[in-house]
Design an enzyme around this catalytic site. Structure first.
Site, PDB file in Angstrom:
ATOM      1  N   ARG A  93       1.257  -1.277   0.219  1.00  0.00           N
ATOM      2  CA  ARG A  93       0.134  -0.002  -0.404  1.00  0.00           C
ATOM      3  C   ARG A  93       0.812   1.637   0.381  1.00  0.00           C
ATOM      4  O   ARG A  93       0.315   2.531  -0.256  1.00  0.00           O
ATOM      5  CB  ARG A  93      -1.275  -0.265   1.050  1.00  0.00           C
ATOM      6  CG  ARG A  93      -2.515  -0.947   0.865  1.00  0.00           C
ATOM      7  CD  ARG A  93      -2.906  -1.195   1.912  1.00  0.00           C
ATOM      8  NE  ARG A  93      -2.601  -1.227   3.124  1.00  0.00           N
ATOM      9  CZ  ARG A  93      -2.348  -3.005   3.772  1.00  0.00           C
ATOM     10  NH1 ARG A  93      -2.201  -3.943   2.849  1.00  0.00           N
ATOM     11  NH2 ARG A  93      -1.226  -2.893   5.229  1.00  0.00           N
ATOM     12  N   GLU A 117       2.922  -7.981  13.523  1.00  0.00           N
ATOM     13  CA  GLU A 117       1.928  -8.543  14.190  1.00  0.00           C
ATOM     14  C   GLU A 117       1.345  -9.953  14.354  1.00  0.00           C
ATOM     15  O   GLU A 117       1.073  -9.750  15.838  1.00  0.00           O
ATOM     16  CB  GLU A 117       0.696  -7.586  14.526  1.00  0.00           C
ATOM     17  CG  GLU A 117       0.609  -6.249  14.517  1.00  0.00           C
ATOM     18  CD  GLU A 117       1.618  -5.350  13.462  1.00  0.00           C
ATOM     19  OE1 GLU A 117       0.829  -4.318  13.097  1.00  0.00           O
ATOM     20  OE2 GLU A 117       1.811  -5.799  12.477  1.00  0.00           O
TER      21      GLU A 117
END
Length: 182
Positions: A63, A100
């Site tokens: 992105r 994460e």
């Protein structure tokens, strides 16, 4: 920054429980579907960086490529791509980092930068800072420096901006969300 009359957060869709339960994913695809919204974001970054002194723009897979390429084009700067492992065809430098969700590797072409270059790095958001810290390490291994890390969104509660600042990397984000903000 976008004008006060412009509501950037309205163009960032919250997606609960993605990619795992308890996570609110910040989806920027509605922003890219809005010509006005994309123009506001691009203009805000261009206004911030048009008269600054850096040599390259780096963009994070995937992105970060979207906004990084627009800004590189508008500021007439070379674009460096930081890719997920195994995506670049020539000699690469690689850096492991924690996400994460586990461990990952970021790669860049080994000949992308030279000593003394200065890179503005873009991603869509700053969460834990792992990807941008890996990019910072790669930039420094090539003898260059990071001018600043920029993103559309900051998730300050996850500590990424602080980790970047602690590593000597200034940051700039257009907006931020708390973890509980829907």
């Amino acid at each position: 920054m976008p004008s006060a009359a412009f509501d950037l957060k309205a163009l960032i869709r919250p997606v609960p429980d993605f990619p795992k339960p308890g996570v609110i994913f910040r989806d920027i695809t509605p922003l890219f579907q809005s010509p006005r919204g994309l123009r506001h974001v691009a203009d805000a970054f261009i206004e911030r960086y048009v008269e600054t002194d850096f040599s390259h723009i780096g963009a994070m897979d995937a992105r970060g490529f979207l906004i990084g390429s627009i800004i590189a084009h508008q500021l007439n700067k070379p674009l460096i791509l930081f890719r997920k492992q195994g995506k670049l065809p020539a000699d690469v430098l690689a850096e492991g980092y924690q996400t994460e969700y586990g461990e990952a590797f970021l790669e860049v072409h080994a000949d992308s930068l030279c000593e003394g270059d200065s890179v503005l790095i873009f991603d869509d958001l700053i969460a834990t800072g792992g990807t941008l810290l890996a990019a910072t390490s790669l930039v420094r291994r090539m003898g260059a420096q990071v001018f600043e890390a920029a993103a559309i969104i900051d998730l300050p509660e996850l500590g990424g901006t602080q980790r970047l600042n602690d590593a000597g990397v200034p940051t700039f984000c257009l907006t931020e969300f708390s973890l509980s903000e829907y």
